[in-house]
Design an enzyme around this catalytic site. Sequence first.
Site, short mmCIF file in Angstrom:
data_model
loop_
_atom_site.label_atom_id
_atom_site.label_comp_id
_atom_site.label_asym_id
_atom_site.label_seq_id
_atom_site.Cartn_x
_atom_site.Cartn_y
_atom_site.Cartn_z
N GLU A 3 0.81 -1.23 0.00
CA GLU A 3 0.00 0.00 0.00
C GLU A 3 0.83 1.27 0.00
OE1 GLU A 3 -0.71 -2.71 1.75
OE2 GLU A 3 -2.70 -3.26 1.03
N HIS A 10 -10.56 -5.87 9.30
CA HIS A 10 -11.20 -5.53 8.03
C HIS A 10 -12.49 -4.74 8.24
CE1 HIS A 10 -8.49 -8.62 6.48
NE2 HIS A 10 -8.81 -8.27 5.25
#
Lengths: 323, 325
Positions: free
Chosen positions: B57, B126
């Site tokens: 990322e 998540h």
Amino acid sequence: MNSARVKEFYYLMKLGREFEIRAKEEYMKGNIAGFLHLDIGQEAVSVGSMKAFMKGDVFTHYREHVLAIARGMDPKLVMAELFGKREGVSKGKGGSMHLFEPKLSFYGGDAIVGGHLPIAVGCAYARKIQGENAGVFAIFGDGASNSGAFFESINIAAAWKLPIIFFLENNYYAIGTHISWVSPFVELYNKVKNYMPAVRINGMDVCEVYEEVMRAKNYIENGLGPYFIEAECYRYEGHSMSDSGQYRSKEELEIFKSKDPIENLRKKALKDGLVEESFFKEADRKAQMEVEEAVQFALRASEPEISELYEDLFCKECSNVVS
Amino acid sequence: MLYREALNKAIDEAMEIDKSVVILGEDVGRYGGSYRVSEGLFAKYGKERVIDTPIAELSIVGNAIGMAIAGLRPVAEIMTVNFSLLALDQIINHASKFRYMSGGKLAIPLTVRMPGGVSRQLAAQHSESYETIYASIPGLIVFAASNPNYAYHALKKAIFLNDPVIFLEHELLYNEEGEVDFNEDLDPFKAKVVKEGEDITVISYLKMVKDSLKAIEKIEKSLNITCELIDLNSLRPLDMQTIANSIKKTKRAVIVEEDHKSGGYGAEVCARICEELFYELDAPVLRIAGEDVPIPYNRKLELASIPTPDKITAKIISWAKENGV
């Protein structure tokens, strides 16, 4: 090396050295504040690389005054930035560590170690799909070569065969941490040998730096993918002005000072009969004068107005909304 | 049109209009996007403009910043807001600061899309709402899309803004159906009065707008009053004007967010209301927010950790009664 080239290298290195010496003095006087990272001792890397890589985009770390000047940035604007003045290259909002000039494709001064590497890789990707083969030059230190950003960048640049030169300035110290304490080897090009061509050169020799960057430039311009150069060099000063460099021995410093890039170029050029003695005297004088002019310019330059605090935060469209 | 289709259409049209628009992220290309937002774009625009990245990322956003500097208009997708923390250095230390610290010389026309919020039993790593982080950073624009119409218009406009935009989506909204008015000239920076009312102002964003609307139907029947619902849309900058107009009328404010309560985004909204509209208020501001725990896996516990229409209803009714509505 021809005579004109040697003269150019010498002058820029001397200008860089004088600039840094003077910046240190101005820091002591209180005209410059914050963190000031001097390039003294590493001028061969800054000048040799910038003179070889003239066209593409340059992304640098925060020890970048001499890189910026060698790239073509006016020393006056650099000094004014160090002084925090409005006329500075970043309007006094960046300081020593943030010297940006898109007109020179110079994105200089990222002060998050390794943080500019993914950005340089992204720029290289864009240049590739834009069909600009000049590519990207990214310079960083040994400290950055231990970061996650470094390994991600090496991987992506190699996977996508991007036109980028990774130039590692190995001066052995990440502030006060010797590379051997934190890396399995001190010859850092070993880290990337499986990803791309990687070489280690003498970063105290401006001609060697220039020639290797020229080789790298030709390689990336031909679409062959990334290229890695590790240059062994040394900074004579501490990491920044707040570091007296106690962690290093005098002997070690003396060894590298004996390889001084400016003095050695002068000696070699004289020995080879490439340049006459009078040139060096004149060049030294001129460099001092140019730095003096830069300081005078910075002293006379103006303080930003408080009203500028909220300027340069957003583009016009967004600014209208935000304010 | 589904929310995810609206997002897809926004990107597709932007890519059609301007060749400098590229998208990048994990699984955005050949796979079509983990929430199918980029479906079909790889086939249409090819691998140079629809870029499958490694799971890295920091590089997804860092590379995008470099592309933006080089003149492209990158749209980076982060698979879920939790993963965006790995890119935080690039978003905060680089994207948000480059224009300013270069004295206005650099522009970063970058959009970073990221879905978040509590979905269905995806557990702590998540299921998060980190808008409070991004909304606190000078130099960033933060949009939060609660419906297909805003998703389409705001994303398309975000892509053509010359500054970094964090574009927040909610995982449970992707398959929500909604009207998109393609002729509307929507201002993405403005909050929207979703429903007008006289007695209570309910301020929300992302999925909680829908849940608040459900709650409001019951509250209105139960108390025989009317509520005004505001969808913030833009979290940075915050449209205080729309909030002020409403509170001056209703004299009461409720903030509904899925975010954790402590330091959550609603804390900023509440502070601004107290600071700027204190004398307009007839009651203390009510904050309905997520609990201060990591999101648990078990469905019963998961639902206990966030506001639901029933909880919103009960909390507002009880607060209204205490405050003489």
